[in-house]
Design an enzyme around this catalytic site. Structure first.
Site, PDB file in Angstrom:
ATOM      1  N   ASP A  82       0.853  -1.189   0.000  1.00  0.00           N
ATOM      2  CA  ASP A  82       0.000   0.000   0.000  1.00  0.00           C
ATOM      3  C   ASP A  82       0.896   1.249   0.000  1.00  0.00           C
ATOM      4  OD1 ASP A  82      -2.405   1.421   0.219  1.00  0.00           O
ATOM      5  OD2 ASP A  82      -2.370   1.390   2.417  1.00  0.00           O
ATOM      6  N   HIS A 180      -7.734   9.970   3.662  1.00  0.00           N
ATOM      7  CA  HIS A 180      -7.274   8.982   4.646  1.00  0.00           C
ATOM      8  C   HIS A 180      -7.620   9.422   6.068  1.00  0.00           C
ATOM      9  CE1 HIS A 180      -4.492   7.897   1.258  1.00  0.00           C
ATOM     10  NE2 HIS A 180      -4.990   6.725   1.585  1.00  0.00           N
ATOM     11  N   ASN A 254     -10.269   0.515  -0.348  1.00  0.00           N
ATOM     12  CA  ASN A 254      -9.269   0.410   0.726  1.00  0.00           C
ATOM     13  C   ASN A 254      -9.836   0.761   2.091  1.00  0.00           C
ATOM     14  OD1 ASN A 254      -7.485  -0.026  -1.354  1.00  0.00           O
ATOM     15  ND2 ASN A 254      -6.056   1.591  -0.765  1.00  0.00           N
ATOM     16  N   ILE A 255      -9.587  -0.109   3.056  1.00  0.00           N
ATOM     17  CA  ILE A 255     -10.124   0.103   4.404  1.00  0.00           C
ATOM     18  C   ILE A 255      -9.053  -0.180   5.453  1.00  0.00           C
ATOM     19  CG2 ILE A 255     -11.839  -0.734   6.081  1.00  0.00           C
ATOM     20  CD1 ILE A 255     -13.428  -1.513   3.334  1.00  0.00           C
ATOM     21  N   ASP A 256      -8.748   0.825   6.210  1.00  0.00           N
ATOM     22  CA  ASP A 256      -7.815   0.683   7.329  1.00  0.00           C
ATOM     23  C   ASP A 256      -8.414   1.301   8.599  1.00  0.00           C
ATOM     24  OD1 ASP A 256      -5.695   0.326   8.991  1.00  0.00           O
ATOM     25  OD2 ASP A 256      -4.300   1.618   7.936  1.00  0.00           O
TER      26      ASP A 256
HETATM   27  P1  13P Z   1      -9.020   4.778   5.400  1.00  0.00           P
HETATM   28  O1  13P Z   1      -8.168   5.671   6.256  1.00  0.00           O
HETATM   29  O2  13P Z   1     -10.282   5.451   4.975  1.00  0.00           O
HETATM   30  O3  13P Z   1      -9.300   3.457   6.033  1.00  0.00           O
HETATM   31  O4  13P Z   1      -8.208   4.498   4.033  1.00  0.00           O
HETATM   32  C1  13P Z   1      -7.220   3.499   3.981  1.00  0.00           C
HETATM   33  C2  13P Z   1      -6.417   3.534   2.725  1.00  0.00           C
HETATM   34  O5  13P Z   1      -6.727   4.195   1.763  1.00  0.00           O
HETATM   35  C3  13P Z   1      -5.207   2.720   2.692  1.00  0.00           C
HETATM   36  O6  13P Z   1      -4.467   2.911   1.534  1.00  0.00           O
HETATM   37  O1  G3H Z   2      -3.156   4.975   3.587  1.00  0.00           O
HETATM   38  C1  G3H Z   2      -2.796   4.821   4.748  1.00  0.00           C
HETATM   39  C2  G3H Z   2      -3.100   3.536   5.435  1.00  0.00           C
HETATM   40  O2  G3H Z   2      -4.145   3.723   6.361  1.00  0.00           O
HETATM   41  C3  G3H Z   2      -1.861   2.992   6.083  1.00  0.00           C
HETATM   42  O3  G3H Z   2      -1.510   3.752   7.193  1.00  0.00           O
HETATM   43  O4  G3H Z   2       0.915   4.204   6.802  1.00  0.00           O
HETATM   44  O5  G3H Z   2      -0.110   4.421   9.096  1.00  0.00           O
HETATM   45  O6  G3H Z   2       0.225   2.163   8.053  1.00  0.00           O
HETATM   46  P1  G3H Z   2      -0.022   3.638   7.819  1.00  0.00           P
HETATM   47 ZN    ZN Z   3      -4.533   4.902   0.753  1.00  0.00          ZN
END
Ligand code: 13P
Ligand code: G3H
Ligand code: ZN
Length: 309
Positions: A82, A180, A254-256
């Site tokens: 990612d 994000h 994408n979901i984080d």
């Molecule tokens: P979120 O912060 O909305 O979950 O997006 C995650 C993401 O785009 C990771 O690449």
């Molecule tokens: O796009 C960002 C994702 O949520 C990943 O976050 O770089 O803190 O692991 P991170």
């Molecule tokens: Zn992203």
């Protein structure tokens, strides 16, 4: 089943009008919660690893966790980098067994983005690995770098054909108003579906990727705020907007942040309700179960990819 790249899953998703969930993984409980949910509903999956995740958990540990999940589920799973920001990082992930990488040159001038992306595509394709590029710039936090709303920009539809044609990327991340993190909108949520529509007309059949697509589920935000947290005003992308995007050209969502919220809310609740608890399994276990519940709901009711493995 071995790990797969994204070619087949995106082709089916595009034709079927659904999207594949791309979930960020950082530790064992997150990998287990996501993959157990996908197994129960028979969904294809993308497990994605940021450079921050790789620094936190170590490449080998994450690969071994994902290999274990593969053996336990027998699902089509792609392991994806990612927001790769250099050729060297992409190469290291490809050499280390990833089946898909993102090269994010969205902050670079157009020609430089093309040159960097093309270089990654040439190496990746020679190794059977698929590549996601990005045009346009999302606001929000990535790898601890905050991109302000003023510095963000929508994808310009007039640039996409040239970018895809000259780089050879397999999918394209675009900016249509998502961002994000947990604070995506100050007023009413709004996405530029007109830009998505224009892009898909210029790139018929081509898979589009939506970053920053967490819904920032209000129940978890409330639970966090009720148990000592401070996240006033957190807001995400409404589920019906994601369903609409998935029915259009968006094949990867994408979901984080939602995973982080589910885990944090559960752990905060247990810490206040059971202050004497000090066995990590007693809070990480319920956090894992909450992630599983959340992912299952996304796969069935938002992404539409349940039963498509
Ligand atoms: P979120 O912060 O909305 O979950 O997006 C995650 C993401 O785009 C990771 O690449
Ligand atoms: O796009 C960002 C994702 O949520 C990943 O976050 O770089 O803190 O692991 P991170
Ligand atoms: Zn992203």
């Amino acid at each position: 089943m071995p790990l797969v790249n994204t070619t087949e899953m995106f082709k089916k998703a595009y034709e079927g009008g659904y999207a594949i969930g791309a979930f960020n993984v950082n530790n064992m409980e997150i990998v287990q919660g996501i993959t157990e949910a996908a197994k129960e509903v028979n969904a294809p999956l993308i497990l994605q690893v940021s450079s921050g995740a790789r620094k936190y958990a170590n490449h080998t540990y994450l690969m071994k966790l994902i290999e274990a999940a593969l053996a336990e589920t027998d699902l089509p799973i792609a392991v994806h980098l990612d927001h790769g920001d250099t050729f060297e990082l992409c190469k290291s992930c490809i050499d280390g067994g990833f089946t898909s990488v993102m090269i994010d040159g969205s902050h670079l001038p157009f020609e430089e983005n093309i040159a960097l992306t093309k270089k990654v595509v040439e190496y990746a394709h020679a190794h059977g690995v698929t590549v996601e590029g990005e045009l346009g710039r999302l606001a929000g936090v990535e790898d601890d770098i905050k991109v302000s709303v003023e510095d963000s920009s929508y994808t310009r539809p007039e640039e996409v054909e040239e970018f895809v044609g000259r780089t050879g990327v397999d999918s394209l991340a675009i900016a249509i108003g998502t961002s994000h993190g947990a604070f995506k909108f100050t007023g009413e949520p709004k996405l530029r579906f007109d830009i998505l529509e224009e892009i898909s007309k210029k790139l018929p059949g081509f898979p589009i990727v939506l970053h920053g697509a967490s819904s920032v589920i209000p129940e978890y935000v409330d639970m966090i705020n009720q148990h000592g947290g401070e996240m006033p005003g957190a807001k995400g992308v409404p589920e019906e907007m994601l369903r609409k995007a998935a029915s259009m050209a968006v094949c990867k969502i994408n979901i984080d942040s939602d995973l982080r919220l589910a885990m944090t809310a559960t752990i905060r609740r247990i810490f206040t309700e059971s202050p004497a608890e000090f066995d990590p399994r007693k809070y990480l276990g319920p956090a894992r179960a909450e992630i599983k519940k959340l992912v299952k709901n996304k796969l069935i009711n938002v992404l539409g990819c349940a039963g498509k493995a």
